[in-house]
Design a protein around this motif. Structure first.
Motif, PDB file in Angstrom:
ATOM      1  N   ARG A 160     -56.180  -8.557  85.483  1.00 23.28           N
ATOM      2  CA  ARG A 160     -55.701  -7.184  85.385  1.00 23.28           C
ATOM      3  C   ARG A 160     -56.882  -6.235  85.243  1.00 23.28           C
ATOM      4  NH1 ARG A 160     -52.859  -8.105  81.485  1.00 23.28           N
ATOM      5  NH2 ARG A 160     -53.625  -6.887  79.724  1.00 23.28           N
ATOM      6  N   VAL A 161     -56.696  -5.029  85.809  1.00 16.83           N
ATOM      7  CA  VAL A 161     -57.682  -3.961  85.681  1.00 16.83           C
ATOM      8  C   VAL A 161     -56.951  -2.708  85.238  1.00 16.83           C
ATOM      9  CG1 VAL A 161     -59.428  -2.563  86.848  1.00 16.83           C
ATOM     10  CG2 VAL A 161     -59.132  -4.949  87.479  1.00 16.83           C
ATOM     11  N   GLU A 162     -57.482  -2.041  84.229  1.00 13.52           N
ATOM     12  CA  GLU A 162     -56.862  -0.819  83.716  1.00 13.52           C
ATOM     13  C   GLU A 162     -57.884   0.303  83.684  1.00 13.52           C
ATOM     14  OE1 GLU A 162     -53.753  -0.419  83.006  1.00 13.52           O
ATOM     15  OE2 GLU A 162     -53.064  -2.506  83.058  1.00 13.52           O
ATOM     16  N   LEU A 163     -57.465   1.481  84.180  1.00 11.10           N
ATOM     17  CA  LEU A 163     -58.283   2.677  84.016  1.00 11.10           C
ATOM     18  C   LEU A 163     -58.030   3.218  82.619  1.00 11.10           C
ATOM     19  CD1 LEU A 163     -57.828   4.505  87.449  1.00 11.10           C
ATOM     20  CD2 LEU A 163     -59.533   2.811  86.782  1.00 11.10           C
ATOM     21  N   LYS A 164     -59.010   3.099  81.756  1.00 14.02           N
ATOM     22  CA  LYS A 164     -58.819   3.472  80.364  1.00 14.02           C
ATOM     23  C   LYS A 164     -58.788   4.981  80.186  1.00 14.02           C
ATOM     24  CE  LYS A 164     -60.754   2.580  75.771  1.00 14.02           C
ATOM     25  NZ  LYS A 164     -61.846   1.909  75.020  1.00 14.02           N
ATOM     26  N   ASN A 165     -59.762   5.654  80.742  1.00 13.82           N
ATOM     27  CA  ASN A 165     -59.852   7.110  80.629  1.00 13.82           C
ATOM     28  C   ASN A 165     -60.306   7.699  81.959  1.00 13.82           C
ATOM     29  OD1 ASN A 165     -59.161   7.616  77.859  1.00 13.82           O
ATOM     30  ND2 ASN A 165     -61.119   6.708  77.278  1.00 13.82           N
ATOM     31  N   ILE A 166     -59.696   8.825  82.302  1.00 16.25           N
ATOM     32  CA  ILE A 166     -60.127   9.620  83.456  1.00 16.25           C
ATOM     33  C   ILE A 166     -60.510  10.986  82.913  1.00 16.25           C
ATOM     34  CG2 ILE A 166     -59.470  10.626  85.668  1.00 16.25           C
ATOM     35  CD1 ILE A 166     -57.505   8.366  86.047  1.00 16.25           C
TER      36      ILE A 166
END
Length: 312
Positions: A160-166
């Protein structure tokens, strides 16, 4: 120095025991040992106890088979509409092939970090700012698929890959905050208007119920009044019927009946009726009463007649 001769064998035995003990390896659960023999790959040791040939074999790498999490620092990326933002990612991966992990790439974590940053820039470069902010799930899915394929030769599976903050530029953040504030105010206005609407509906419903209750009360009052009048009429009729019944039971004489008829006629004459029909039965009795009244009216208080005649 004859006393040193027995000590040497003891020292040799102790050294041999230490070497043998160091060659005994116990592999724990969810771990794997990559073993080399004379510098070449020999075997993968799994869970259990193993014996290493001294000076010939060595444990090249101890590999954890658990799922691991690595949090990469924010990376600068540029969107399709030339907006620079900072994005940090969280990667969940697992080592599935210890041999490939040990010999596939030098410094695997550094390689994964650089690969993640490159993949992220490629994906974000095809999207505009609005799409980037609203398409996290799509970006996560694309990155997972690309990273999993790229790290497969290294014995690594990306789960899994998650964008933590944009983090967009400051001016864009300010614009977004103003937009969110305006949206909140709009929602509050809608909620307030909806509340006023519901309040007016409740007031109108209350007035409606009040009118209905008042009308119902007036209706019930009229019904009760009509019932009272009907009951009074019934009682009067019942009394009349009872009176007639009593008269019939008493068997009155003809004279009593005529006197009662004359009383009824007198009560009728005192009313406001302009036309009175006199039954023939009481006409004779009425004439007799009028004649008697005339005789009494012609006499004065001293017993003398009005024509100068004296009373005998």
């Amino acid at each position: 120095m004859p006393f040193l001769i027995p000590v040497i064998p003891i020292i040799v035995i102790v050294i041999i025991l230490i070497i043998l003990a160091s060659c005994i390896k116990i592999v724990q659960q969810s771990k794997a040992f990559v073993v080399e023999r004379l510098g070449a790959f020999h075997a993968i040791w799994g869970v259990g106890i193993h014996f290493k040939v001294p000076f010939i074999e060595r444990v090249a790498k101890a590999v954890s088979l658990k799922e691991q999490v690595v949090d990469f620092a924010p990376q600068p990326v540029i969107t399709k509409d030339n907006v620079t933002m900072q994005i940090d990612t969280v990667l969940y991966f697992q080592i599935t092939d210890p041999k490939l992990y040990a010999y596939g790439v030098e410094h695997p974590m550094s390689a994964i970090e650089n690969l993640t940053a490159t993949t992220l820039r490629n994906i974000i470069g095809e999207l505009e700012l609005d799409q980037t902010l609203t398409s996290r799930d799509i970006i996560n899915s694309k990155m997972r698929a690309l990273l999993d394929e790229a790290t497969d030769p290294w014995g690594i599976k990306v789960n899994r890959v998650e964008l933590k903050n944009i983090i967009p530029p400051r001016e864009i953040q300010d614009a977004m905050e103003r937009q969110m504030k305006a949206e909140r105010e709009r929602r509050e206005s809608i909620l307030q208007a909806e509340g006023q609407k519901q309040s007016q509906i409740l007031v109108a419903e209350g007035e409606k119920q009040s009118v209905i209750l008042r009308a119902d009360a007036a209706k019930q009052a009229r019904i009760m009044e009509a019932e009272a009048q009907a009951e009074a009429i019934l009682k009067v009729q019942q009394a009349t019927a009872d009176a007639i019944k009593l008269i019939n039971e008493a068997a009155p004489s003809e004279g009593v009946i005529k006197i009662k008829a004359l009383e009824a006629f007198q009560a009728a004459a005192n009313g406001k009726a302009t036309k009175i029909i006199i039954p023939s039965e009481i006409q004779g009795l009425a004439g007799l009463a009028a004649a008697a009244k005339t005789v009494f009216d012609t006499e004065d208080p001293d017993g003398e007649k009005k024509n100068g005649e004296k009373k005998h």
